[in-house]
Design an enzyme around this catalytic site. Sequence first.
Site, short mmCIF file in Angstrom:
data_model
loop_
_atom_site.label_atom_id
_atom_site.label_comp_id
_atom_site.label_asym_id
_atom_site.label_seq_id
_atom_site.Cartn_x
_atom_site.Cartn_y
_atom_site.Cartn_z
N ASP A 151 -0.65 55.97 18.49
CA ASP A 151 0.11 56.99 19.23
C ASP A 151 1.58 56.57 19.28
OD1 ASP A 151 0.87 59.21 20.63
OD2 ASP A 151 -0.11 58.65 22.50
N HIS A 205 -5.54 66.41 22.40
CA HIS A 205 -4.94 65.59 23.47
C HIS A 205 -5.54 66.14 24.76
CE1 HIS A 205 -1.19 64.15 25.77
NE2 HIS A 205 -1.77 64.99 26.60
N HIS A 240 -6.60 59.51 21.83
CA HIS A 240 -6.22 58.48 22.81
C HIS A 240 -7.02 58.50 24.13
CE1 HIS A 240 -3.85 61.87 24.09
NE2 HIS A 240 -2.83 61.62 23.31
ZN LIG Z 1 -1.19 62.85 22.93
#
Ligand SMILES: [Zn+2]
Length: 425
Positions: free
Chosen positions: A303, A177, A230
């Site tokens: 997500d 992330h 993401h």
């Molecule tokens: Zn994340």
Amino acid sequence: MKNLLVKNGRIIDPANSRDETGDLFIEGGRISAGPAKGDFETLDAAGLVVAPGLIDIHVHLREPGQSHKETIATGTRAAAAGGFTSIVVMPNTTPAADSAATIAWIRERAARDACVNVFCTGAITKGLNGEELAPFGALAAAGIVALTDDGRCVQNHEVMRRAVEYARMFGLTVMDHCQDYSLVGDGVMHEGEWSLRLGLPGWPRMGEEMIVARNIMLADLCRSPIHCQHISSAGSVRLLREARARGIPVSGEACPHHIALTDASLHGFDTNFKMNPPLRAQEDVEAIIGGIADGTLTILCSDHAPHAAYEKEVEFDHAPFGITGLETEFSAFCDILVHKRKAISLARLIALFTAEPAKLLGLDRGTLSPGAPGDVTLIDPDLEWTFDKARSLSLSHNTPFDKHTWKGRAVGTIVAGKPVWQAEK
Ligand SMILES: [Zn+2]
């Protein structure tokens, strides 16, 4: 176990470059070459696409510890209702999935409660604290398929370097992330015109791009894969494209909200549009679609991040980041990428949800080859339907897509030869 015959569908199996109308046989829970003897339950798939079971590698199920948001039972039912036969769950539970014992607990609970396959990730660092590495060997032995501190990001580059080197010893992919804490600070939305207008703290693109660049350098140095989760910014897509062209083992994924919406959606301070990384500008939307079209971004995922209504019904700054997505992601991507933008073919869309994630994480899924697990998703690529969050199977309803209409939907989910969900006609 009953045998299943899926009849007369258009079989699209990207792993085998197959696209033809025919029958698919599932015997003893696995795909078979057929036609075989014995009794088969028949499922008529005329007019439908028969695809390998879809895989989502970025899902938060909230168990153990936060079962008021979602449970393994409710989250996997929502996954099935989105056409998913396999999901990969993130380790930011309570406690964090940083030990073999917690992984064992999740796997046992999934064996009891889940209606689709649940694959676990393990934490990179103990308690996701970014400081001390988790015991990768014990986590690998417990059956994890990747490592990530998702929700958090390891800030110390030396710790991250050791993590990638250590992960290589077990053949595990590190997923990240990407968020530089010093650049992002307390940002809650994309830094730009809208954050100025709304008076909300900005989360600049550079906060993501700095860590994507760091990960590219580490993947190059360690010659071991890093997957950037993401991706939200145009600059990140550009960095990944250049790095992949140079043969560096980095990859990236896209979520539907980052191509369906922009930061202008936040004009009403609706916390169902608050996620991390945030919705960005139209140029970022264009870059992400371009990255999916040219093969820079090889994974699509939700997500899925459920939160209870009372947690989201607070001032924008104080609301938690995240939205649900399992039931809407396939439709959103199909509608935007295949129908509206014509950026990719339906077969490529299916590959992005099957062969590509299976390859990235080494899962024995994502194909209709004889002998593979009998996981199948039935798709009506032209069906127009409207999502109603009141009918969602997820325990939480924090979605920005209530009452959205899309073209294309998964209409049936089969796990190990057993139908686990079917859309109402
Ligand atoms: Zn994340």
